[in-house]
Motif scaffolding. Sequence first.
Motif, mmCIF file in Angstrom:
data_model
loop_
_atom_site.group_PDB
_atom_site.id
_atom_site.type_symbol
_atom_site.label_atom_id
_atom_site.label_comp_id
_atom_site.label_asym_id
_atom_site.label_seq_id
_atom_site.Cartn_x
_atom_site.Cartn_y
_atom_site.Cartn_z
ATOM 1 N N LEU A 116 -25.045 -22.300 7.961
ATOM 2 C CA LEU A 116 -24.137 -23.174 8.699
ATOM 3 C C LEU A 116 -22.994 -22.385 9.322
ATOM 4 O O LEU A 116 -22.594 -22.632 10.471
ATOM 5 C CB LEU A 116 -23.590 -24.267 7.783
ATOM 6 N N GLU A 117 -22.460 -21.426 8.579
ATOM 7 C CA GLU A 117 -21.372 -20.605 9.102
ATOM 8 C C GLU A 117 -21.851 -19.737 10.259
ATOM 9 O O GLU A 117 -21.105 -19.494 11.217
ATOM 10 C CB GLU A 117 -20.796 -19.741 7.985
ATOM 11 N N ARG A 118 -23.093 -19.294 10.172
ATOM 12 C CA ARG A 118 -23.634 -18.428 11.220
ATOM 13 C C ARG A 118 -24.004 -19.218 12.483
ATOM 14 O O ARG A 118 -23.726 -18.784 13.602
ATOM 15 C CB ARG A 118 -24.880 -17.716 10.682
ATOM 16 N N GLU A 119 -24.619 -20.382 12.297
ATOM 17 C CA GLU A 119 -25.127 -21.143 13.429
ATOM 18 C C GLU A 119 -24.067 -22.005 14.109
ATOM 19 O O GLU A 119 -24.184 -22.307 15.303
ATOM 20 C CB GLU A 119 -26.289 -22.036 12.962
ATOM 21 N N ALA A 120 -23.038 -22.410 13.363
ATOM 22 C CA ALA A 120 -22.013 -23.281 13.941
ATOM 23 C C ALA A 120 -20.646 -22.903 13.397
ATOM 24 O O ALA A 120 -20.023 -23.668 12.653
ATOM 25 C CB ALA A 120 -22.334 -24.739 13.630
ATOM 26 N N PRO A 121 -20.166 -21.713 13.738
ATOM 27 C CA PRO A 121 -18.879 -21.252 13.192
ATOM 28 C C PRO A 121 -17.737 -22.211 13.527
ATOM 29 O O PRO A 121 -17.573 -22.622 14.675
ATOM 30 C CB PRO A 121 -18.692 -19.882 13.863
ATOM 31 N N GLY A 122 -17.002 -22.586 12.493
ATOM 32 C CA GLY A 122 -15.844 -23.452 12.686
ATOM 33 C C GLY A 122 -16.143 -24.933 12.697
ATOM 34 O O GLY A 122 -15.210 -25.748 12.653
ATOM 35 N N LYS A 123 -17.418 -25.324 12.748
ATOM 36 C CA LYS A 123 -17.739 -26.750 12.850
ATOM 37 C C LYS A 123 -17.623 -27.465 11.509
ATOM 38 O O LYS A 123 -17.229 -28.632 11.452
ATOM 39 C CB LYS A 123 -19.151 -26.938 13.406
ATOM 40 N N PHE A 124 -17.954 -26.772 10.429
ATOM 41 C CA PHE A 124 -18.027 -27.422 9.125
ATOM 42 C C PHE A 124 -16.903 -26.971 8.201
ATOM 43 O O PHE A 124 -16.443 -25.827 8.258
ATOM 44 C CB PHE A 124 -19.379 -27.139 8.476
ATOM 45 N N VAL A 125 -16.481 -27.904 7.344
ATOM 46 C CA VAL A 125 -15.461 -27.628 6.328
ATOM 47 C C VAL A 125 -16.137 -27.687 4.963
ATOM 48 O O VAL A 125 -16.838 -28.663 4.649
ATOM 49 C CB VAL A 125 -14.317 -28.662 6.389
ATOM 50 N N PHE A 126 -15.948 -26.657 4.159
ATOM 51 C CA PHE A 126 -16.499 -26.615 2.807
ATOM 52 C C PHE A 126 -15.402 -27.010 1.831
ATOM 53 O O PHE A 126 -14.353 -26.359 1.761
ATOM 54 C CB PHE A 126 -17.051 -25.222 2.508
ATOM 55 N N LEU A 127 -15.634 -28.094 1.120
ATOM 56 C CA LEU A 127 -14.613 -28.659 0.253
ATOM 57 C C LEU A 127 -14.539 -27.919 -1.082
ATOM 58 O O LEU A 127 -15.548 -27.431 -1.583
ATOM 59 C CB LEU A 127 -14.899 -30.142 0.016
ATOM 60 N N PRO A 128 -13.364 -27.827 -1.659
ATOM 61 C CA PRO A 128 -13.181 -27.040 -2.894
ATOM 62 C C PRO A 128 -13.810 -27.715 -4.107
ATOM 63 O O PRO A 128 -13.892 -28.936 -4.198
ATOM 64 C CB PRO A 128 -11.658 -26.963 -3.026
ATOM 65 N N LEU A 129 -14.240 -26.863 -5.051
ATOM 66 C CA LEU A 129 -14.778 -27.320 -6.318
ATOM 67 C C LEU A 129 -14.096 -26.570 -7.451
ATOM 68 O O LEU A 129 -13.720 -25.407 -7.286
ATOM 69 C CB LEU A 129 -16.280 -27.041 -6.405
ATOM 70 N N PRO A 130 -13.984 -27.199 -8.618
ATOM 71 C CA PRO A 130 -13.537 -26.454 -9.800
ATOM 72 C C PRO A 130 -14.661 -25.543 -10.286
ATOM 73 O O PRO A 130 -15.800 -25.631 -9.805
ATOM 74 C CB PRO A 130 -13.245 -27.559 -10.817
ATOM 75 N N ASP A 131 -14.366 -24.671 -11.214
ATOM 76 C CA ASP A 131 -15.392 -23.812 -11.794
ATOM 77 C C ASP A 131 -16.332 -24.671 -12.643
ATOM 78 O O ASP A 131 -15.903 -25.340 -13.575
ATOM 79 C CB ASP A 131 -14.737 -22.736 -12.678
ATOM 80 N N LEU A 132 -17.610 -24.693 -12.277
ATOM 81 C CA LEU A 132 -18.588 -25.531 -12.957
ATOM 82 C C LEU A 132 -19.566 -24.664 -13.736
ATOM 83 O O LEU A 132 -20.078 -23.676 -13.212
ATOM 84 C CB LEU A 132 -19.359 -26.384 -11.940
ATOM 85 N N LYS A 133 -19.831 -25.058 -14.986
ATOM 86 C CA LYS A 133 -20.808 -24.341 -15.805
ATOM 87 C C LYS A 133 -21.867 -25.338 -16.252
ATOM 88 O O LYS A 133 -21.670 -26.089 -17.210
ATOM 89 C CB LYS A 133 -20.117 -23.709 -17.023
ATOM 90 N N ALA A 134 -22.973 -25.336 -15.534
ATOM 91 C CA ALA A 134 -24.053 -26.259 -15.855
ATOM 92 C C ALA A 134 -25.334 -25.795 -15.180
ATOM 93 O O ALA A 134 -25.314 -24.979 -14.256
ATOM 94 C CB ALA A 134 -23.702 -27.679 -15.405
ATOM 95 N N THR A 135 -26.439 -26.338 -15.645
ATOM 96 C CA THR A 135 -27.745 -26.010 -15.095
ATOM 97 C C THR A 135 -27.963 -26.751 -13.789
ATOM 98 O O THR A 135 -27.698 -27.952 -13.691
ATOM 99 C CB THR A 135 -28.858 -26.403 -16.087
ATOM 100 N N ASP A 136 -28.486 -26.040 -12.804
ATOM 101 C CA ASP A 136 -28.907 -26.696 -11.574
ATOM 102 C C ASP A 136 -30.372 -27.098 -11.678
ATOM 103 O O ASP A 136 -30.715 -28.265 -11.592
ATOM 104 C CB ASP A 136 -28.695 -25.765 -10.374
ATOM 105 N N GLU A 137 -31.247 -26.123 -11.866
ATOM 106 C CA GLU A 137 -32.677 -26.390 -11.967
ATOM 107 C C GLU A 137 -33.212 -25.859 -13.296
ATOM 108 O O GLU A 137 -32.843 -24.776 -13.745
ATOM 109 C CB GLU A 137 -33.437 -25.709 -10.829
#
Length: 334
Positions: free
Chosen positions: A191-212
Amino acid sequence: MSKSFGLKAVAGAAAVAASLALAALPAQAQDVGSMRVAFGDVPGGEMVNFMIAVERAKERGVNVETSFLQSEDLAAQAVVSGQADIGVGTPYALIQKVNAPIRMFYQLSMLRFYPVVNGEKYKSWEDLDGAEVAVHGRGSGTEAIMQLMAKEHGVAYKNVSYVPGSGVRAGALLQGRIDVSIVDYERKRLLEREAPGKFVFLPLPDLKATDEALYANQNWLENEKEAVSILVEELIKTWREINEDPASVATLREKYNVLPDIEKVEVEEMVPAFTQGVEIDLYPNNGGSSDSVMEDFQFFTTSGSLDGDPKTLKVEDYWYLAPVETASEKLGKM
């Protein structure tokens, strides 16, 4: 998730699995055992490490068939109904709410995701009150993250839709079909490469958990102990090899001819993406432990995916850790 796994849904899952399953291996691979793995996702570069481990397990006599279904719900239905042996996801809610006879047995990856919005419409978490949100699947880590942040910031989404595949969601963002979603680190780069400046990435706290994680019926895990042990050993060895040298993923992909039809851009971005994945501790070295499960309990109860006090939940009700414990003893814990 509903208690009812209807015959129609199960039949649909079985049909998709049958149509997409890889060709059976030669007869000599039947000696150790067999397994059918169902992904609720589309084939992509992020699966290359798993498929390398699968090919290595095949070399040791395990017959592995892999299918790609339209959603994690279908994959879960296939496993519960016996149409598949192994699913991929974190089915905590399914196990708790419908008492599904399945257990997770291998931690594939950690939660490392990036909530993203169309910057022309939204700038912060508070802006998302009444917004439409797209996540990977019902009960997934991506949904848990978005629900957790809604609770923390006092917002209510208008709707949460399920769009399997981080690449699919990134494509929809670029095309303007969705404005709020959550993507993996590789698609954040896209997303950053294809559309620089278009998207905002929202902040997250430090998360410790399984994804998959990998999950299966516990009886099947015990009956196919030898085959499961081989798969788990090869997963651990592959994960450690890539953690030691991320560039090895390209060499191993070529050696085993893994996912030859993925898009050219995914091939070009593979080594940079896995390098970043290693940097952010995406790939666990040991496949999970009782400590990592307790971290999951904390996250998934806080986000609302699991009910109850995390201190009262029992590891053995959700995980079958014998395969990774045995493999870690054999290979040495890192």
